[in-house]
Write a protein that holds these residues in place. Sequence first.
Motif, PDB file in Angstrom:
ATOM      1  N   TYR A 152      54.244  25.018  -2.984  1.00  0.00           N
ATOM      2  CA  TYR A 152      53.750  24.750  -4.336  1.00  0.00           C
ATOM      3  C   TYR A 152      53.291  26.039  -5.024  1.00  0.00           C
ATOM      4  O   TYR A 152      53.654  26.313  -6.176  1.00  0.00           O
ATOM      5  N   GLU A 153      52.504  26.832  -4.317  1.00  0.00           N
ATOM      6  CA  GLU A 153      52.020  28.085  -4.898  1.00  0.00           C
ATOM      7  C   GLU A 153      53.176  29.039  -5.202  1.00  0.00           C
ATOM      8  O   GLU A 153      53.189  29.718  -6.237  1.00  0.00           O
ATOM      9  N   ALA A 175      56.306  28.186  -5.843  1.00  0.00           N
ATOM     10  CA  ALA A 175      57.056  27.640  -6.984  1.00  0.00           C
ATOM     11  C   ALA A 175      56.335  27.918  -8.292  1.00  0.00           C
ATOM     12  O   ALA A 175      56.975  28.258  -9.304  1.00  0.00           O
ATOM     13  N   ASN A 176      55.021  27.800  -8.289  1.00  0.00           N
ATOM     14  CA  ASN A 176      54.250  28.098  -9.508  1.00  0.00           C
ATOM     15  C   ASN A 176      54.334  29.576  -9.870  1.00  0.00           C
ATOM     16  O   ASN A 176      54.456  29.929 -11.051  1.00  0.00           O
ATOM     17  N   LYS A 177      54.248  30.430  -8.870  1.00  0.00           N
ATOM     18  CA  LYS A 177      54.352  31.873  -9.101  1.00  0.00           C
ATOM     19  C   LYS A 177      55.724  32.208  -9.677  1.00  0.00           C
ATOM     20  O   LYS A 177      55.842  32.964 -10.635  1.00  0.00           O
ATOM     21  N   LEU A 230      57.692  30.200 -11.301  1.00  0.00           N
ATOM     22  CA  LEU A 230      57.756  29.656 -12.661  1.00  0.00           C
ATOM     23  C   LEU A 230      57.071  30.595 -13.652  1.00  0.00           C
ATOM     24  O   LEU A 230      57.625  30.883 -14.720  1.00  0.00           O
ATOM     25  N   ASP A 231      55.900  31.081 -13.312  1.00  0.00           N
ATOM     26  CA  ASP A 231      55.184  32.015 -14.201  1.00  0.00           C
ATOM     27  C   ASP A 231      55.995  33.294 -14.431  1.00  0.00           C
ATOM     28  O   ASP A 231      56.088  33.780 -15.561  1.00  0.00           O
ATOM     29  N   LYS A 262      59.022  32.471 -16.675  1.00  0.00           N
ATOM     30  CA  LYS A 262      58.617  32.294 -18.072  1.00  0.00           C
ATOM     31  C   LYS A 262      58.341  33.637 -18.736  1.00  0.00           C
ATOM     32  O   LYS A 262      58.743  33.863 -19.882  1.00  0.00           O
ATOM     33  N   GLU A 295      60.400  24.361 -13.348  1.00  0.00           N
ATOM     34  CA  GLU A 295      59.309  23.400 -13.553  1.00  0.00           C
ATOM     35  C   GLU A 295      59.510  22.156 -12.692  1.00  0.00           C
ATOM     36  O   GLU A 295      58.561  21.622 -12.118  1.00  0.00           O
ATOM     37  N   ALA A 319      58.573  22.999  -9.166  1.00  0.00           N
ATOM     38  CA  ALA A 319      57.112  23.103  -9.030  1.00  0.00           C
ATOM     39  C   ALA A 319      56.477  21.717  -8.999  1.00  0.00           C
ATOM     40  O   ALA A 319      55.552  21.461  -8.216  1.00  0.00           O
ATOM     41  N   LEU A 320      56.973  20.802  -9.822  1.00  0.00           N
ATOM     42  CA  LEU A 320      56.435  19.437  -9.833  1.00  0.00           C
ATOM     43  C   LEU A 320      56.737  18.708  -8.526  1.00  0.00           C
ATOM     44  O   LEU A 320      55.886  17.973  -8.003  1.00  0.00           O
ATOM     45  N   LYS A 329      54.380  19.997  -5.968  1.00  0.00           N
ATOM     46  CA  LYS A 329      53.037  19.445  -6.189  1.00  0.00           C
ATOM     47  C   LYS A 329      52.957  18.012  -5.676  1.00  0.00           C
ATOM     48  O   LYS A 329      51.974  17.625  -5.044  1.00  0.00           O
TER      49      LYS A 329
END
Length: 127
Positions: free
Chosen positions: A43-44, A46-48, A50-51, A54, A88, A91-92, A95
Amino acid sequence: MEKDISSIINALEIKDDLDNECCRQPSLYMTVNMLLADADFTYETANKRLDQLKASKYIHYKTSTASKVTDATTQAAVTSDLDVIEAERLALEAKRDKNVLFGLVRALDQKKDMLKSLSFMRREYRE
């Protein structure tokens, strides 16, 4: 992942053998916590990702045209970019997996409390 979760959910059931259940509980708890740690890492990550994606897309869209582009237009382009949409989604999903495993940890905590109560009641009954 779903296969692991299904087998763990089946293992949450307390069978007739209380001694065996008390012995299985720590290893089951450890297994779920290890899966939760992996899910948290996924999760972390995937978020990284994604950031970073973007930010990269924002710079690309902001600098790719000769005319002046507003922030709202650039943000809209980033939000609708197919790579960003896919990141996204990943990442979802990560999560969701993390939340499911967290729920399993809570269920194992409840099982632990139940095993304690049943063990105490059995000792009281034998005395």
